[in-house]
Design an enzyme around this catalytic site. Structure first.
Site, PDB file in Angstrom:
ATOM      1  CE1 TYR A  23      -3.942  -2.541   5.027  1.00 46.22           C
ATOM      2  CE2 TYR A  23      -3.442  -0.221   4.654  1.00 46.22           C
ATOM      3  CZ  TYR A  23      -3.741  -1.479   4.164  1.00 46.22           C
ATOM      4  OH  TYR A  23      -3.813  -1.680   2.811  1.00 46.22           O
ATOM      5  CB  SER A  54      -0.865  -0.002   1.264  1.00 43.62           C
ATOM      6  OG  SER A  54      -1.500   1.234   1.443  1.00 43.62           O
TER       7      SER A  54
HETATM    8  N1  LIG Z   1      -8.841  -0.866  -1.368  1.00 47.01           N
HETATM    9  C1  LIG Z   1      -7.876  -0.039  -0.988  1.00 47.01           C
HETATM   10  O1  LIG Z   1      -8.101   1.178  -0.809  1.00 47.01           O
HETATM   11  C2  LIG Z   1      -6.475  -0.549  -0.812  1.00 47.01           C
HETATM   12  C3  LIG Z   1      -5.416   0.381  -0.780  1.00 47.01           C
HETATM   13  C4  LIG Z   1      -4.122  -0.073  -0.612  1.00 47.01           C
HETATM   14  C5  LIG Z   1      -3.881  -1.423  -0.482  1.00 47.01           C
HETATM   15  N2  LIG Z   1      -4.914  -2.312  -0.507  1.00 47.01           N
HETATM   16  C6  LIG Z   1      -4.618  -3.737  -0.341  1.00 47.01           C
HETATM   17  O2  LIG Z   1      -5.175  -4.456  -1.404  1.00 47.01           O
HETATM   18  C7  LIG Z   1      -5.416  -5.805  -0.994  1.00 47.01           C
HETATM   19  C8  LIG Z   1      -6.810  -6.207  -1.431  1.00 47.01           C
HETATM   20  O3  LIG Z   1      -7.739  -5.408  -0.735  1.00 47.01           O
HETATM   21  P1  LIG Z   1      -9.156  -5.010  -1.347  1.00 47.01           P
HETATM   22  O4  LIG Z   1      -9.185  -3.545  -1.412  1.00 47.01           O
HETATM   23  O5  LIG Z   1      -9.451  -5.796  -2.529  1.00 47.01           O
HETATM   24  O6  LIG Z   1     -10.085  -5.441  -0.109  1.00 47.01           O
HETATM   25  P2  LIG Z   1     -11.399  -6.368  -0.032  1.00 47.01           P
HETATM   26  O7  LIG Z   1     -12.355  -6.001  -1.098  1.00 47.01           O
HETATM   27  O8  LIG Z   1     -11.841  -6.267   1.392  1.00 47.01           O
HETATM   28  O9  LIG Z   1     -10.844  -7.836  -0.327  1.00 47.01           O
HETATM   29  C9  LIG Z   1      -9.998  -8.473   0.609  1.00 47.01           C
HETATM   30  C10 LIG Z   1      -9.824  -9.920   0.220  1.00 47.01           C
HETATM   31  O10 LIG Z   1      -8.968 -10.539   1.209  1.00 47.01           O
HETATM   32  C11 LIG Z   1      -9.604 -11.725   1.643  1.00 47.01           C
HETATM   33  N3  LIG Z   1      -9.276 -12.024   3.039  1.00 47.01           N
HETATM   34  C12 LIG Z   1      -9.347 -11.178   4.090  1.00 47.01           C
HETATM   35  N4  LIG Z   1      -9.070 -11.853   5.224  1.00 47.01           N
HETATM   36  C13 LIG Z   1      -8.832 -13.145   4.868  1.00 47.01           C
HETATM   37  C14 LIG Z   1      -8.526 -14.312   5.594  1.00 47.01           C
HETATM   38  N5  LIG Z   1      -8.425 -14.319   6.936  1.00 47.01           N
HETATM   39  N6  LIG Z   1      -8.332 -15.465   4.910  1.00 47.01           N
HETATM   40  C15 LIG Z   1      -8.463 -15.489   3.563  1.00 47.01           C
HETATM   41  N7  LIG Z   1      -8.765 -14.416   2.821  1.00 47.01           N
HETATM   42  C16 LIG Z   1      -8.953 -13.254   3.477  1.00 47.01           C
HETATM   43  C17 LIG Z   1     -11.096 -11.470   1.485  1.00 47.01           C
HETATM   44  O11 LIG Z   1     -11.795 -12.695   1.304  1.00 47.01           O
HETATM   45  P3  LIG Z   1     -12.806 -13.368   2.376  1.00 47.01           P
HETATM   46  O12 LIG Z   1     -13.398 -12.268   3.195  1.00 47.01           O
HETATM   47  O13 LIG Z   1     -13.792 -14.085   1.508  1.00 47.01           O
HETATM   48  O14 LIG Z   1     -11.953 -14.296   3.147  1.00 47.01           O
HETATM   49  C18 LIG Z   1     -11.133 -10.672   0.189  1.00 47.01           C
HETATM   50  O15 LIG Z   1     -11.148 -11.542  -0.907  1.00 47.01           O
HETATM   51  C19 LIG Z   1      -5.185  -5.837   0.510  1.00 47.01           C
HETATM   52  O16 LIG Z   1      -3.921  -6.391   0.782  1.00 47.01           O
HETATM   53  C20 LIG Z   1      -5.208  -4.362   0.901  1.00 47.01           C
HETATM   54  O17 LIG Z   1      -4.447  -4.119   2.049  1.00 47.01           O
HETATM   55  C21 LIG Z   1      -6.209  -1.913  -0.678  1.00 47.01           C
END
Ligand SMILES: NC(=O)c1ccc[n+]([C@@H]2O[C@H](COP(=O)([O-])OP(=O)(O)OC[C@H]3O[C@@H](n4cnc5c(N)ncnc54)[C@H](OP(=O)(O)O)[C@@H]3O)[C@@H](O)[C@H]2O)c1
Length: 262
Positions: A148, A135
């Site tokens: 985080y 991130s």
């Molecule tokens: N969106 C943003 O603004 C942003 C910005 C910077 C970085 N990121 C990073 O991007 C990545 C993806 O995030 P996103 O934005 O796509 O969030 P999201 O829509 O909440 O998706 C998160 C994914 O991680 C999975 N996950 C969470 N906890 C888990 C667990 N205990 N076991 C297995 N799977 C798990 C969830 O699946 P289940 O709930 O089905 O398990 C879901 O598929 C993350 O690493 C996040 O830190 C996001």
């Protein structure tokens, strides 16, 4: 293999990579979401095999299940996208330990364990790629997002070192460092309905998930080290990269706490 493929960036990675892959292993806890995605991708991409693995990456047992499934099914991924992750938005002192622990386990421990398990496989295969989702927050200490941001600082640092270690084995490591993107991340990071967004960012700073994922894949295919999606995010990262820590400390000290979306 894509972790966190049931939503957000992980789901988008699966959609965009489906044309390039023979087999996709999709990992998350919500099996019905993975099954839906499997059906959609296999219908649209003839010959594609999608293997959903329903597991909780925050537990030792969940990691064991995943690695055992790969072994039993004879799957040896030459591409690992460590995307699963979560945040917890709010003051550190009042955070629930279970949420802090889940961030440490998924964002750091599972990511590290999967690199440790699959790097030797990729070396043996003669090459491969690891894309670790960090991130922009990994570049700065963020009050109200302290743990985080620290987990993502780990991901960025670890990935850069791993990249140097693995390059002689033809294994490329790329780090994706997004700013805010509209996914389920914000609602998961939010502690209560009263916190309107759960994310400390303004709307103009957001980037579309399709753009972020496309840029990350292109960077990975070119063997690039890092991708910051969106001009605004890339510019901020460049500025942060040259600012002394004292200046960052000063700026973050003045940053408004718990900004609401405008
Ligand atoms: N969106 C943003 O603004 C942003 C910005 C910077 C970085 N990121 C990073 O991007 C990545 C993806 O995030 P996103 O934005 O796509 O969030 P999201 O829509 O909440 O998706 C998160 C994914 O991680 C999975 N996950 C969470 N906890 C888990 C667990 N205990 N076991 C297995 N799977 C798990 C969830 O699946 P289940 O709930 O089905 O398990 C879901 O598929 C993350 O690493 C996040 O830190 C996001």
């Amino acid at each position: 293999m894509i972790t966190g493929a049931s939503a957000g960036l992980g789901e988008e990675f699966a959609r965009q990579l489906a044309v390039r892959c023979g087999t996709l292993v999709l990992v998350a806890r919500r099996g019905e979401r993975l099954d839906q995605l499997k059906a959609e991708l296999e219908e649209h991409h003839l010959g594609l095999r999608v293997e959903p693995v329903v597991t909780d990456l925050s537990t030792d047992e969940g990691l064991t299940v995943l690695l055992r499934t790969l072994k039993e099914k004879g799957l040896f991924p030459d591409l690992l996208i460590n995307n699963a992750g979560l945040g917890d938005y709010g003051e550190f002192a009042t955070a629930e330990w279970s949420r802090i622990d889940a961030m440490l386990q998924v964002n750091i421990r599972a990511l590290t364990k999967l690199c440790h398990a699959l790097a030797p496989v990729m070396k043996a295969l003669g090459g491969g790629s690891i894309l670790n989702v960090s991130s922009l927050g990994g570049d700065i200490p963020i009050p109200d997002f302290a743990v985080y941001a620290a987990t993502k600082a780990y991901v960025s640092s670890f990935s850069e070192a791993l990249r140097i270690e693995l390059r002689e084995f033809n294994v490329n490591v790329t780090t994706l460092c997004p700013g805010p993107i509209e996914t389920e991340f914000g609602s998961v990071a939010r502690r209560s309905a009263g916190q309107e967004t759960g994310l400390p960012a303004r709307s103009w700073f957001y980037v579309e998930r399709e753009q972020a994922v496309h840029g990350a894949i292109q960077t990975m295919l070119k063997g690039g080290a890092r991708h910051y999606p969106g001009t605004q995010v890339a510019c901020l990262a460049a500025v942060l990269g040259i600012l002394p820590l004292a200046a960052i400390r000063l700026i973050m000290g003045f940053r408004p706490r718990q900004v609401k979306m405008v």
